[in-house]
Design a protein around this motif. Structure first.
Motif, PDB file in Angstrom:
ATOM      1  N   CYS A 281       0.831  -1.205   0.000  1.00 14.81           N
ATOM      2  CA  CYS A 281       0.000   0.000   0.000  1.00 14.81           C
ATOM      3  C   CYS A 281       0.866   1.255   0.000  1.00 14.81           C
ATOM      4  O   CYS A 281       0.575   2.216  -0.709  1.00 14.81           O
TER       5      CYS A 281
ATOM      6  N   VAL B 181      -8.242  -3.060   0.173  1.00 20.54           N
ATOM      7  CA  VAL B 181      -7.883  -2.098   1.210  1.00 20.54           C
ATOM      8  C   VAL B 181      -8.542  -0.768   0.873  1.00 20.54           C
ATOM      9  O   VAL B 181      -8.510  -0.321  -0.271  1.00 20.54           O
ATOM     10  N   ASN B 182      -9.139  -0.147   1.868  1.00 23.13           N
ATOM     11  CA  ASN B 182      -9.829   1.127   1.692  1.00 23.13           C
ATOM     12  C   ASN B 182      -9.163   2.160   2.598  1.00 23.13           C
ATOM     13  O   ASN B 182      -9.215   2.043   3.810  1.00 23.13           O
ATOM     14  N   LEU B 183      -8.561   3.174   2.006  1.00 23.81           N
ATOM     15  CA  LEU B 183      -7.850   4.184   2.779  1.00 23.81           C
ATOM     16  C   LEU B 183      -8.506   5.560   2.670  1.00 23.81           C
ATOM     17  O   LEU B 183      -7.847   6.567   2.797  1.00 23.81           O
TER      18      LEU B 183
ATOM     19  N   SER C 279      -9.747   0.020   7.328  1.00 27.01           N
ATOM     20  CA  SER C 279      -9.104  -0.157   6.033  1.00 27.01           C
ATOM     21  C   SER C 279      -9.449  -1.486   5.366  1.00 27.01           C
ATOM     22  O   SER C 279      -9.329  -1.606   4.157  1.00 27.01           O
TER      23      SER C 279
END
Length: 133
Positions: A70, A107-109, A116
């Motif tokens: 990431c 993954v969520n940022l 996440s």
């Protein structure tokens, strides 16, 4: 690695030492996929990279591998967007990673959402230290 293998020493040696046979029935939650999930592209890539070292597969190092991937993507996005990989550039890049696919692991940022990942993995441990899914 078979699904009933002992966890890597870095994952649970202290737990085994402290509890002995009393470890049976303990359930552990993991936010990163298990290094035993070899059908997932992420784990195949992770194991391929790990095979070039003397390290043992483990849950913590999978989590570190995801974080490194990431971070590398954040650097790439900040440079590709004409910015610098400084604090502001990385923050902007990370906030744009709202559904980043790391080898089948999402993954969520996005900003102000401090979750996440969308799933956790639960495993239990038998009295002899084997992992049961």
């Amino acid at each position: 690695m078979p699904s009933n293998a002992r966890p890597a020493p870095s994952d649970s040696a202290a737990l085994f030492s402290a509890l002995g046979k009393e470890i049976g029935g303990i359930v552990i939650s993991q936010v990163a996929p298990s290094p035993r999930s070899t059908v997932m592209a992420l784990i195949k890539e992770y194991l391929s990279a790990l095979n070039q070292t003397d390290q043992t597969p483990g849950c913590e190092s999978v989590e570190g591998y995801v974080a490194a991937r990431c971070f590398a993507e954040g650097v790439r996005l900040s440079i590709a967007g004409g910015g610098k990989p400084d604090h502001a550039g990385l923050q902007k890049a990370f906030h744009s990673m709202t559904d980043y696919d790391v080898g089948g692991f999402r993954v969520n940022l996005r900003p102000k959402k401090y979750e996440s990942v969308r799933a956790i993995d639960l495993v239990s441990i038998t009295p002899d230290g084997k992992i049961v899914r």
